[in-house]
Design an enzyme around this catalytic site. Structure first.
Site, PDB file in Angstrom:
ATOM      1  N   GLY A  67     -21.259   5.980  -7.947  1.00  0.00           N
ATOM      2  CA  GLY A  67     -20.010   6.451  -8.522  1.00  0.00           C
ATOM      3  C   GLY A  67     -20.091   6.647 -10.023  1.00  0.00           C
ATOM      4  N   ASP A  86     -13.270   7.052  -3.071  1.00  0.00           N
ATOM      5  CA  ASP A  86     -11.924   7.301  -3.587  1.00  0.00           C
ATOM      6  C   ASP A  86     -11.712   8.742  -4.033  1.00  0.00           C
ATOM      7  OD1 ASP A  86     -11.460   4.652  -3.167  1.00  0.00           O
ATOM      8  OD2 ASP A  86     -11.547   4.066  -5.274  1.00  0.00           O
ATOM      9  N   TYR A 104     -12.850  -2.158   4.853  1.00  0.00           N
ATOM     10  CA  TYR A 104     -14.289  -2.279   5.061  1.00  0.00           C
ATOM     11  C   TYR A 104     -14.741  -1.628   6.358  1.00  0.00           C
ATOM     12  CZ  TYR A 104     -14.118  -5.293   1.034  1.00  0.00           C
ATOM     13  OH  TYR A 104     -13.930  -5.764  -0.241  1.00  0.00           O
TER      14      TYR A 104
END
Length: 558
Positions: free
Chosen positions: A249, A280, A436
């Site tokens: 990320g 995200d 998760y």
């Protein structure tokens, strides 16, 4: 130039890949200038730096300087670094014919190589008077490469949290190097950044990675933190690695940028390529990040379960917490896709619980109308409302991310406490946290194809001598983007955009204006003279002074 029939020959070169085709004359429409005093250029923004005057042996550390190319009509190319920027021809920087032109699989392709002039526009919606704006270098294979097949020694590392598609990216980098460029020396770095200096490596071949795309997680393992620039670059140099593929990320890519700067400082012929990964979808510039489609699809299962639970019992409330630390894209798209959600709460859109226009009032109204409701909340929403005793303002994980409290559990208890005080309405709340479960699943078909394109574009860029970049789609076309553009800010839901308005139109939830604003409006109403007419009342206070919910109108969104 016919890129199909022309055969490239091995040659020493001083040519700068930043420059466009020599056929463009200085006065032609397609001519470009670098560092023009009248343009936004690296000369204007940063101290001058002449990479041609420095050999790789006497390079000194320097602040990162963007490569800006300006052209006619307001054209701006934010280019990515290249070996020729800091390694001189005297250091035997050679080019070679791209082996793709002899690859049987590519015999049907009309154009083997991306044209040197091809760029991708950041903005596609323009008017007749618009300037051409910012562009990025188009991804894809080049006619000349800077590595021979047997010279390539690549490594792959995965960092940060899990995400659907990690194994697919690993697989396609390995297979791309093997099958497109004949490069067979590829290492997997275990356990994230610290694996460069604290763990063993794993040889990767097409046989090893053949079926890994069918599994979730990453076969290389991952971790947060562990970034020691000197140790990492020492390991790269000692192992003779010359291509580094870093999957992670925005925090991981910041680390990749520092690694590139140190490699540049040492004058090493090592390509550093970032493949952006964040479930995200908060990576700036690119259209979306891999794994996002899978996450939205998997979130539907949790939302559907919450809907079944809530509608099967009187005053049932299904609450689903989804990922989204600072960006509510998963919650927003999952809500739009589901159509069973009555309220979506994301970090970008503040809300409050009690009082006129608050969440509790909306819940009471919805339960009276439908007898049940579903709420979706992103993990980063409402953090500012948690009491100081519950918050972890100064605590961070190993990647530097602020630790968040479980807003799902907190808001569940607050909802239960509120309705417990209202004896006339008993609710049955079911809280589901699939976080998760979602990030550990294999990528779906859409993400698998996307991961393939990302991996192959990354390989093409590294072979062509580009470095210090991430790869991703910009307006549907894959491009090479400088590290600094994707690490300077995060991508967030714009709540004044049509997409958020579509969500409000679907859920019929209020826009949650500030409680203070509503109280002030009520105070103003009390101070109005007795002759005040209905039409003069503040918005939402018109029917006998009772507050009405005020979703943003679709017509008011530009």
């Amino acid at each position: 130039m016919d890129l199909i029939t022309k055969k490239a020959s091995s040659t020493n070169t001083n040519s700068d890949p930043v420059a466009f085709s020599s056929s463009s004359s200085p006065t032609s429409k397609n001519s470009f200038t670098v560092g023009s005093s009248s343009a936004l250029s690296s000369e204007n923004m940063y101290p001058s730096f002449n990479s041609r005057s420095l050999s790789s042996k006497n390079l000194t550390a320097s602040k990162f300087q963007p490569k800006i190319v300006k052209g006619d009509g307001g054209y701006v190319l934010e280019d990515v670094p290249h070996f020729t920027d800091y390694i001189s021809a005297d250091d035997d920087l050679r080019t070679y014919p791209n082996p793709l032109q002899d690859n049987p699989a590519y015999a049907v392709v009309k154009q083997y190589f991306v044209d040197v002039d091809d760029t991708v526009a950041q903005q596609t919606v323009q008017t007749r008077t618009s300037e051409r704006g910012i562009h990025f270098r188009r991804a894809g294979p080049r006619e000349k490469v800077y590595f021979e097949s047997d010279e390539v020694h690549a490594c792959i590392v995965t960092c940060g949290g899990l995400c659907p598609g990690l194994n697919t990216v690993i697989r396609e980098i390995v297979c791309g190097l093997y099958h497109m460029y004949g490069a067979t020396r590829i290492l997997g770095i275990e356990g994230g950044y610290r694996g460069f200096y604290a763990r063993n490596t794993v040889p990767l071949t097409p046989k090893v990675v053949n079926d890994i795309h069918k599994r979730g997680g990453t076969i290389l393992g991952t971790s947060r933190g562990g970034h020691d620039t000197s140790k990492i670059v020492d390991s790269i140099q000692d192992r003779g690695i010359n291509q580094v593929y870093i999957i992670g990320g925005d925090g991981t890519q910041k680390g990749a940028s520092v690694i590139y700067e140190e490699i540049k400082r040492r004058g090493l012929k090592v390509a550093v390529v970032g493949i952006p990964k964040t479930i995200d979808n908060d990576i700036a510039i690119i259209d979306r990040s891999f794994g996002f489609d899978t996450a939205v699809e998997e979130a539907q299962r949790a939302i559907n379960a919450a809907h079944v639970e809530s509608e099967s019992i009187e005053n049932g409330v299904g609450l689903v917490k989804l990922m989204g630390r600072h960006s509510g894209f998963i919650a927003m798209y999952a809500t739009l896709a589901s159509r069973d959600v009555d309220c979506c709460l994301i970090p970008e859109s503040p809300f409050y619980l009690e009082g006129p226009g608050g969440l509790f009032e909306y819940m009471e109204k919805r339960l009276k109308e439908n007898g049940h409701m579903v709420i979706v909340i992103a993990e980063g929403a409402g953090q500012e409302m948690l009491t100081e005793s519950m918050r972890s303002m100064d605590q961070q994980d190993a990647s530097g991310n602020k630790l968040l409290q479980d807003v799902g559990l907190w808001i569940s208890q607050r909802i239960k406490d509120h309705f417990k005080r209202r004896h006339k309405m008993v609710i049955n709340l079911k809280y589901i946290d699939p976080t998760y479960m979602i990030r550990a699943v294999p990528s779906n078909a859409s993400d698998n194809v996307y991961c393939t394109l990302l991996a192959q574009s990354a390989v093409h860029g590294a072979m062509a001598g580009y470095t210090g970049f991430i790869v991703g789609p910009v307006n549907g076309r894959h491009a090479y983007i400088p590290f600094y553009r994707v690490t300077e800010k995060q991508n967030n839901v714009v709540i004044t955009d049509r997409m958020w308005a579509r969500l409000l139109s679907s859920t019929h939830q209020p826009s949650f204006s500030s409680l203070n604003d509503i109280v002030e409006e009520k105070e103003d109403e009390k101070q109005e003279p007795a002759t005040t007419t209905k039409n003069n009342l503040p918005n939402g206070l018109q029917n006998g002074g009772s507050l009405k919910f005020n979703p943003i109108s679709l017509n008011s969104i530009v």
